[in-house]
Design a protein around this motif. Structure first.
Motif, PDB file in Angstrom:
ATOM      1  N   GLU A  58       0.822  -1.211   0.000  1.00 27.30           N
ATOM      2  CA  GLU A  58       0.000   0.000   0.000  1.00 27.30           C
ATOM      3  C   GLU A  58       0.856   1.260   0.000  1.00 27.30           C
ATOM      4  N   ARG A  59       2.118   1.130  -0.422  1.00 25.56           N
ATOM      5  CA  ARG A  59       3.080   2.233  -0.490  1.00 25.56           C
ATOM      6  C   ARG A  59       3.474   2.757   0.883  1.00 25.56           C
ATOM      7  N   ARG A  60       3.201   1.978   1.902  1.00 24.04           N
ATOM      8  CA  ARG A  60       3.622   2.284   3.263  1.00 24.04           C
ATOM      9  C   ARG A  60       3.798   0.965   3.988  1.00 24.04           C
ATOM     10  N   ALA A  61       4.518   0.974   5.079  1.00 29.87           N
ATOM     11  CA  ALA A  61       4.810  -0.261   5.801  1.00 29.87           C
ATOM     12  C   ALA A  61       3.595  -0.725   6.586  1.00 29.87           C
ATOM     13  N   THR A  62       3.163  -1.976   6.332  1.00 29.88           N
ATOM     14  CA  THR A  62       2.039  -2.562   7.055  1.00 29.88           C
ATOM     15  C   THR A  62       2.331  -4.037   7.302  1.00 29.88           C
ATOM     16  N   SER A  63       1.613  -4.609   8.250  1.00 30.64           N
ATOM     17  CA  SER A  63       1.741  -6.033   8.530  1.00 30.64           C
ATOM     18  C   SER A  63       1.085  -6.842   7.415  1.00 30.64           C
ATOM     19  N   LEU A  64       1.746  -7.917   6.985  1.00 32.91           N
ATOM     20  CA  LEU A  64       1.185  -8.784   5.949  1.00 32.91           C
ATOM     21  C   LEU A  64      -0.191  -9.293   6.342  1.00 32.91           C
ATOM     22  N   LEU A  65      -0.351  -9.692   7.597  1.00 30.22           N
ATOM     23  CA  LEU A  65      -1.610 -10.275   8.054  1.00 30.22           C
ATOM     24  C   LEU A  65      -2.683  -9.228   8.313  1.00 30.22           C
ATOM     25  N   ARG A  66      -2.323  -7.946   8.205  1.00 33.43           N
ATOM     26  CA  ARG A  66      -3.293  -6.859   8.374  1.00 33.43           C
ATOM     27  C   ARG A  66      -3.529  -6.115   7.064  1.00 33.43           C
ATOM     28  N   THR A  67      -2.942  -6.604   5.965  1.00 31.13           N
ATOM     29  CA  THR A  67      -3.049  -5.929   4.674  1.00 31.13           C
ATOM     30  C   THR A  67      -3.947  -6.739   3.756  1.00 31.13           C
ATOM     31  N   PRO A  68      -5.099  -6.200   3.337  1.00 28.24           N
ATOM     32  CA  PRO A  68      -5.981  -6.959   2.444  1.00 28.24           C
ATOM     33  C   PRO A  68      -5.351  -7.143   1.075  1.00 28.24           C
ATOM     34  N   GLY A  69      -5.675  -8.257   0.435  1.00 32.52           N
ATOM     35  CA  GLY A  69      -5.141  -8.541  -0.890  1.00 32.52           C
ATOM     36  C   GLY A  69      -4.206  -9.731  -0.878  1.00 32.52           C
ATOM     37  N   SER A  70      -3.923 -10.210  -2.070  1.00 31.52           N
ATOM     38  CA  SER A  70      -3.065 -11.386  -2.236  1.00 31.52           C
ATOM     39  C   SER A  70      -1.628 -10.925  -2.415  1.00 31.52           C
ATOM     40  N   ILE A  71      -0.821 -11.120  -1.389  1.00 32.50           N
ATOM     41  CA  ILE A  71       0.560 -10.644  -1.360  1.00 32.50           C
ATOM     42  C   ILE A  71       1.444 -11.783  -0.882  1.00 32.50           C
ATOM     43  N   THR A  72       2.500 -12.053  -1.627  1.00 32.52           N
ATOM     44  CA  THR A  72       3.479 -13.056  -1.211  1.00 32.52           C
ATOM     45  C   THR A  72       4.835 -12.386  -1.068  1.00 32.52           C
ATOM     46  N   PRO A  73       5.337 -12.260   0.159  1.00 29.30           N
ATOM     47  CA  PRO A  73       6.689 -11.723   0.341  1.00 29.30           C
ATOM     48  C   PRO A  73       7.727 -12.847   0.301  1.00 29.30           C
ATOM     49  N   VAL A  74       8.876 -12.562  -0.275  1.00 32.46           N
ATOM     50  CA  VAL A  74      10.004 -13.499  -0.294  1.00 32.46           C
ATOM     51  C   VAL A  74      11.193 -12.752   0.285  1.00 32.46           C
ATOM     52  N   SER A  75      11.681 -13.198   1.433  1.00 31.32           N
ATOM     53  CA  SER A  75      12.737 -12.480   2.137  1.00 31.32           C
ATOM     54  C   SER A  75      14.086 -12.674   1.454  1.00 31.32           C
ATOM     55  N   GLY A  76      15.041 -11.815   1.829  1.00 29.76           N
ATOM     56  CA  GLY A  76      16.389 -11.971   1.306  1.00 29.76           C
ATOM     57  C   GLY A  76      17.000 -13.307   1.675  1.00 29.76           C
ATOM     58  N   GLU A  77      16.706 -13.791   2.878  1.00 34.46           N
ATOM     59  CA  GLU A  77      17.215 -15.098   3.296  1.00 34.46           C
ATOM     60  C   GLU A  77      16.620 -16.209   2.442  1.00 34.46           C
ATOM     61  N   ASP A  78      15.303 -16.107   2.129  1.00 40.07           N
ATOM     62  CA  ASP A  78      14.684 -17.100   1.250  1.00 40.07           C
ATOM     63  C   ASP A  78      15.286 -17.059  -0.152  1.00 40.07           C
ATOM     64  N   LEU A  79      15.590 -15.872  -0.638  1.00 41.02           N
ATOM     65  CA  LEU A  79      16.212 -15.765  -1.955  1.00 41.02           C
ATOM     66  C   LEU A  79      17.523 -16.529  -2.000  1.00 41.02           C
ATOM     67  N   ARG A  80      18.302 -16.451  -0.902  1.00 39.14           N
ATOM     68  CA  ARG A  80      19.592 -17.147  -0.868  1.00 39.14           C
ATOM     69  C   ARG A  80      19.418 -18.646  -0.725  1.00 39.14           C
ATOM     70  N   THR A  81      18.599 -19.083   0.234  1.00 41.10           N
ATOM     71  CA  THR A  81      18.494 -20.519   0.496  1.00 41.10           C
ATOM     72  C   THR A  81      17.773 -21.256  -0.630  1.00 41.10           C
ATOM     73  N   ARG A  82      16.881 -20.579  -1.344  1.00 41.95           N
ATOM     74  CA  ARG A  82      16.176 -21.213  -2.459  1.00 41.95           C
ATOM     75  C   ARG A  82      16.850 -20.938  -3.802  1.00 41.95           C
ATOM     76  N   LYS A  83      17.950 -20.181  -3.752  1.00 39.89           N
ATOM     77  CA  LYS A  83      18.691 -19.810  -4.965  1.00 39.89           C
ATOM     78  C   LYS A  83      17.765 -19.180  -6.001  1.00 39.89           C
ATOM     79  N   ILE A  84      17.041 -18.175  -5.568  1.00 38.87           N
ATOM     80  CA  ILE A  84      16.199 -17.388  -6.457  1.00 38.87           C
ATOM     81  C   ILE A  84      17.033 -16.206  -6.928  1.00 38.87           C
TER      82      ILE A  84
END
Length: 724
Positions: A58-84
Motif C-alpha cells: 500500500e506504499r507504506r509499511a504494514t503487517s502482511l496479516l493486516r493488509t488486504p489482498g493477495s501478497i506473497t513476500p520473499v525475504s532476502g534469506e529465502d532468496l539465498r536458500t532457495r537460490k532465487i
C-alpha cells in the motif's frame, strides 16, 4: 534512427565502483564490521512461532496479516536458500505466478494475465526500489547481495502502481546503508564450470549523517546445449552486476538515498532445439549463426523522504534508466536461415513521482503524481525461409498520472478502501521496412511512415472492505479496474499495419479472501478467490477488419473478450521443533469468451479456447528441517517440488505447441556456524535432470519449422558465505 550512440565499458565501471567505495570505507575512522545475521534461536515455543512480515504493497509499511489482498513476500534469506536469482525463479514460491523465457528476459503471468512479447507493455509490472521497469528486456536478473526482499502483488494494481499491472506487480527492494558496518562475501562453484562471487559492504562515512554501500555479483557458467553445426556449447552465462548507494540524513525528518546500478550481460540467448531434424535431442541445435548477445543496463535513482508533520510525509522518486541490447534469436534451430532475427534495442526512461502519505489514526492515505518519458528504438534484421528484411522503428511514450488511495476505519474491525487513478499517455511512432540481402544490406524500401501519434486516457479504480474477524484473522473483498497500455505495432510488415494503433486492454477484477494464523502462530496462511473480466484483449490476428477496413497481415489488435477465475492457497506450518512446511497452490480457469474471426473459418474461431501460457494448476511445496545433531552450529536440509500443469503457446490451442506438465524437485543442504557468520551450502536444482519442453514451442508448417526450448539440466552448486 541511429542506435547505440555511446559505448559504455561495464566491467570498467564495476571495478571503479568497488575501488571507490572500498576506499571510502578504508578512509573512514573507527571501521569495525559487525554481523548482519540474526542471533540463533534458543529453542522453545518462540522458535516455532512464525514471524510476522512487514510489506509495502500500500506504499507504506504494514503487517502482511493486516493488509488486504493477495501478497506473497520473499525475504532476502529465502532468496539465498532457495537460490532465487531472477524473475523466472520466483514462480516456485508464489501461487498463480508463472513465467516463460528466462535469461535474459522473462515474460510474467499472474492468474493467466501476461504478455509474451518482451517489446510490448507488460501485464505484470516490475519495480526495483519503487522505480518502474517498462520492458521485459534485461529484466530477469536481480541477483545482488543487498536485495532485502521481493513482494508479489496479485491482481490489478493500477490505482497505486499505474497501467500495465493488470495481472499484478513485483516489487524488488534493496537494503539501504545505515550506521552499522556490515558486509558479506560469497564464493560459489558448480557443474558446467559455474562460478559466482558476491560482495557486500555497508557502513557510515559520517555517523548519523552519511552512509554508503556497494553490492556486486559476478557469474559465469558454461553452456549445456550443443551446436552440432558450429561445434560449441550454447546457453552459457556471463554477467556482472553492481549497485552503489549513498544515504544522507541531515536530521531525523529528512532522508535522501542516491542509488546507481549497472548490469553487463553477455550470456547466450537460450538455444532453440529443432524437433523435426536430424537426431533430435533435448539439448542439441544446428543453428548456422553464432550470436554474441550483449545487454548493458544502467540506472540512477534519488529517493527523498521528508516528514512535514507527525501525520504527513512527502516522498519524491526521481529516476533514469538506460538499456542497450543486442538480442538475437534463431526460431528454428535448423542449419539454414529458416526463421529468426537479430535486433538492436536502445531504451531510455526518465521518471518523476511525488507522493503524499498521511496517517491520521482511522484515516490513512497515499496521493501522488507521476511523469514518465520513454524512448524505445529498434533495428531488427530478420530472415524467413531465406528471405531477409530489416525493420527500423522509434517510439516515444509519455505518461502522466495523478492518483490517490485511502483507508478509513469505520470501526475498530471494519475498514473501507477507495482508490482512483487518472492517467494520460501519448505515443509517437516512426517505422520503416526494408528488403535486404543475407548480409543485411538494404536492397529496397517497402514502406516508411513518420510522425504517427496516438493519445489515450486511462482510469483505474479500486473499492474494498476488510474485516478483522479476531486478533488473528482478516477477511476482505475488493473490486478493481486496471488497463494494459495500447500503442503501435513495432514489427509491422506493411504501412497499413504500422498506421493502426491498438487500444488499451482493460480488466475488471473481483476478489474475496481470508488470511491469518493459528495454533500459537505455528500456522499461517491465506485463501483467495478471484474473477477477472477482460475487455479489448490484445492478441495477434490475421487479416482483421478494423474500423471497416481489411488489414492484410498479422496484426496485434483488440481481438477478444476473456474471463479468468480461480482460487489460490498458501500456507506455512511449523508442526515440530526444527520442521517447516510451505505449500502454495492455485487453480485457474482462463478462456476466451469471444474472438474476432474475420474469415468465418471455424478453425479460426478461438471462443472457448484457453488463454496462452495459462496453466490450470500451479503447485509448489517445500520442507525445511533442522537436524537435531550435536554440532556447534546448525545443519538443515530443504526439499522442494514444483508442479505446473500443461499449457498452450498459442490462441488456437494446437496440441502440437502444447507444453506438457512440468514437475521438478530441488534439494539443498546448509550448515551455519553457531554465530551465523559462516554459511556452507550445497544445492541441486532439477535434481532428477528432467528434459521437459518449457515456455517456447513453435510449429510453422509452411517453413518446415517445429522447434522448442528445454528447461535447464540438473545444476549443482557449492557455496561458502562469510558475513561480517
Amino acid at each position: 534512427m541511429k542506435l547505440f550512440t555511446r559505448h559504455r565499458d561495464g566491467a570498467s565501471r564495476l571495478a571503479l565502483s568497488i575501488v571507490v567505495t572500498g576506499s571510502v570505507f578504508l578512509l573512514s575512522p573507527g571501521v569495525s564490521l559487525a554481523g548482519d545475521e540474526p542471533a540463533p534461536d534458543d529453542g522453545g515455543d518462540q522458535a516455532q512461532s512464525i514471524a510476522d512480515v512487514v510489506v509495502t504493497a500500500e506504499r507504506r509499511a504494514t503487517s502482511l496479516l493486516r493488509t488486504p489482498g493477495s501478497i506473497t513476500p520473499v525475504s532476502g534469506e529465502d532468496l539465498r536458500t532457495r537460490k532465487i536469482e531472477g524473475l523466472n525463479d520466483l514462480s516456485v514460491s508464489v501461487p498463480g505466478l508463472s513465467s516463460t523465457g528466462g535469461a535474459p528476459q522473462t515474460s510474467l503471468y499472474i492468474r493467466g494475465i501476461g504478455t509474451s512479447d518482451p517489446g510490448s507493455p507488460p501485464s505484470v509490472g516490475v519495480y526495483i526500489d519503487d522505480v518502474y521497469n517498462p520492458r521485459a528486456f534485461g529484466n530477469n536478473l536481480f541477483d545482488l547481495p543487498d536485495v532485502q526482499g521481493v513482494e508479489v502483488l496479485r491482481g490489478p494494481q493500477g490505482t497505486l502502481y499505474g497501467q500495465n499491472t493488470t495481472g499484478g506487480a513485483i516489487k524488488i527492494t534493496s537494503r539501504d546503508p545505515g550506521d552499522a558496518y556490515e558486509g558479506s562475501i560469497l564464493l560459489e562453484t558448480g557443474n558446467y564450470s559455474a562460478f559466482r562471487t558476491q560482495v557486500y559492504l555497508a557502513g557510515p562515512i559520517r555517523p548519523g549523517v552519511l552512509s554508503a554501500s556497494v553490492a556486486y555479483t559476478g557469474r559465469k557458467r558454461d553452456g549445456y546445449t550443443y551446436n552440432q553445426t558450429l561445434d560449441y556449447w550454447a546457453d552459457d552465462v556471463d554477467t556482472q552486476q553492481a549497485r552503489l548507494k549513498l544515504r544522507y540524513t541531515p536530521n531525523d525528518r529528512i532522508e535522501a538515498v542516491l542509488a546507481y546500478s549497472t548490469l553487463t550481460d553477455a550470456s547466450d540467448t537460450q538455444a532453440v532445439v529443432p524437433l523435426n531434424y536430424g537426431a533430435a535431442g533435448p539439448r542439441v541445435t544446428y543453428s548456422p549463426r553464432r550470436f554474441n548477445p550483449s545487454r548493458d543496463v544502467e540506472s540512477w535513482s534519488l529517493r527523498v523522504t521528508g516528514e512535514l508533520t507527525p501525520h504527513l510525509t512527502v516522498k519524491s522518486i526521481s529516476a533514469w534508466r538506460a538499456l542497450d541490447n543486442l538480442n538475437p534469436n534463431d526460431a528454428s534451430g535448423l542449419p539454414d536461415d529458416r526463421s529468426g532475427f537479430i535486433q538492436f534495442l536502445e531504451n531510455r526512461q526518465w521518471s518523476q513521482e511525488l507522493q503524499l502519505l498521511g496517517d491520521y489514526g482511522r484515516l490513512n492515505f497515499v496521493a501522488g503524481a507521476v511523469w514518465r518519458r520513454e524512448t524505445f528504438a529498434m533495428d531488427r534484421n530478420a530472415w524467413q525461409n531465406r528471405s531477409y528484411s530489416q525493420i527500423i522503428s522509434d517510439q516515444t511514450v509519455v505518461d502522466t498520472a495523478v492518483f490517490g488511495q485511502a483507508n478509513y476505519n469505520l470501526t475498530a474491525r471494519l475498514r473501507l478502501t477507495a482508490g482512483l487513478r487518472f492517467g494520460s499517455q501519448t505515443n509517437e511512432f516512426d517505422n520503416a521496412f526494408y528488403r535486404t540481402d543475407a548480409a543485411f544490406n538494404q536492397t529496397a524500401l517497402v514502406y516508411s511512415v513518420e510522425g504517427l501519434t496516438y493519445d489515450d486516457d486511462d482510469i483505474s479504480s479500486r473499492l474494498g472492505a476488510d474485516f478483522q474477524i479476531n486478533d488473528d484473522w482478516l477477511s476482505y473483498a475488493s473490486w478493481s479496474r486496471g488497463s494494459k497500455a495500447g500503442g503501435f505495432n513495432r514489427s509491422a510488415s506493411n504501412a497499413q499495419i504500422a498506421e493502426i494503433p491498438v487500444r488499451p486492454e482493460t480488466v475488471t477484477a473481483y476478489e474475496v479472501g481470508v488470511k491469518g494464523r493459528a495454533l500459537d502462530n505455528r500456522v499461517q496462511g491465506s485463501l483467495a478467490l478471484f474473477y477477472n473480466d477482460f475487455q479489448d484483449f490484445q492478441a495477434t490476428i490475421t487479416n482483421p477488419v478494423i474500423d471497416g477496413q481489411l488489414i492484410v497481415g498479422n496484426v496485434v489488435a483488440n481481438a477478444a473478450q476473456a474471463t479468468t477465475y480461480g482460487v489460490e492457497l498458501e500456507t506455512t506450518v511449523r508442526p515440530l521443533q526444527g520442521l517447516e512446511w510451505r505449500f502454495a497452490a492455485s487453480w485457474l480457469d482462463a478462456t476466451f469468451d469471444s474472438f474476432a474471426n474475420p474469415t468465418g473459418n471455424a478453425a479460426s474461431n478461438y471462443a472457448g479456447k484457453v488463454l496462452p501460457f495459462a496453466s490450470e494448476w500451479i503447485v509448489a511445496s517445500s520442507l525445511d528441517y533442522v537436524f537435531p545433531v550435536g554440532l556447534p552450529g546448525e545443519l538443515s536440509a530443504r526439499l522442494s517440488g514444483d508442479f505446473r500443469s500443461a499449457f498452450y503457446s498459442d490462441n488456437a490451442n494446437r496440441e502440437a505447441v502444447k507444453n506438457p506438465d512440468q514437475f521438478y524437485v530441488n534439494l539443498g543442504l546448509t550448515y551455519r556456524s553457531a554465530d551465523h557468520a559462516w554459511t556452507f551450502q550445497a544445492l541441486a536444482k532439477n535434481l532428477f535432470d528432467e528434459t521437459t519442453i518449457f515456455g517456447y514451442r513453435t510449429l510453422t508448417a509452411s517453413l518446415g519449422v517445429e522447434s522448442a526450448k528445454y528447461i535447464a539440466p540438473r545444476l549443482v552448486t557449492f557455496s561458502v558465505r562469510r558475513t561480517f
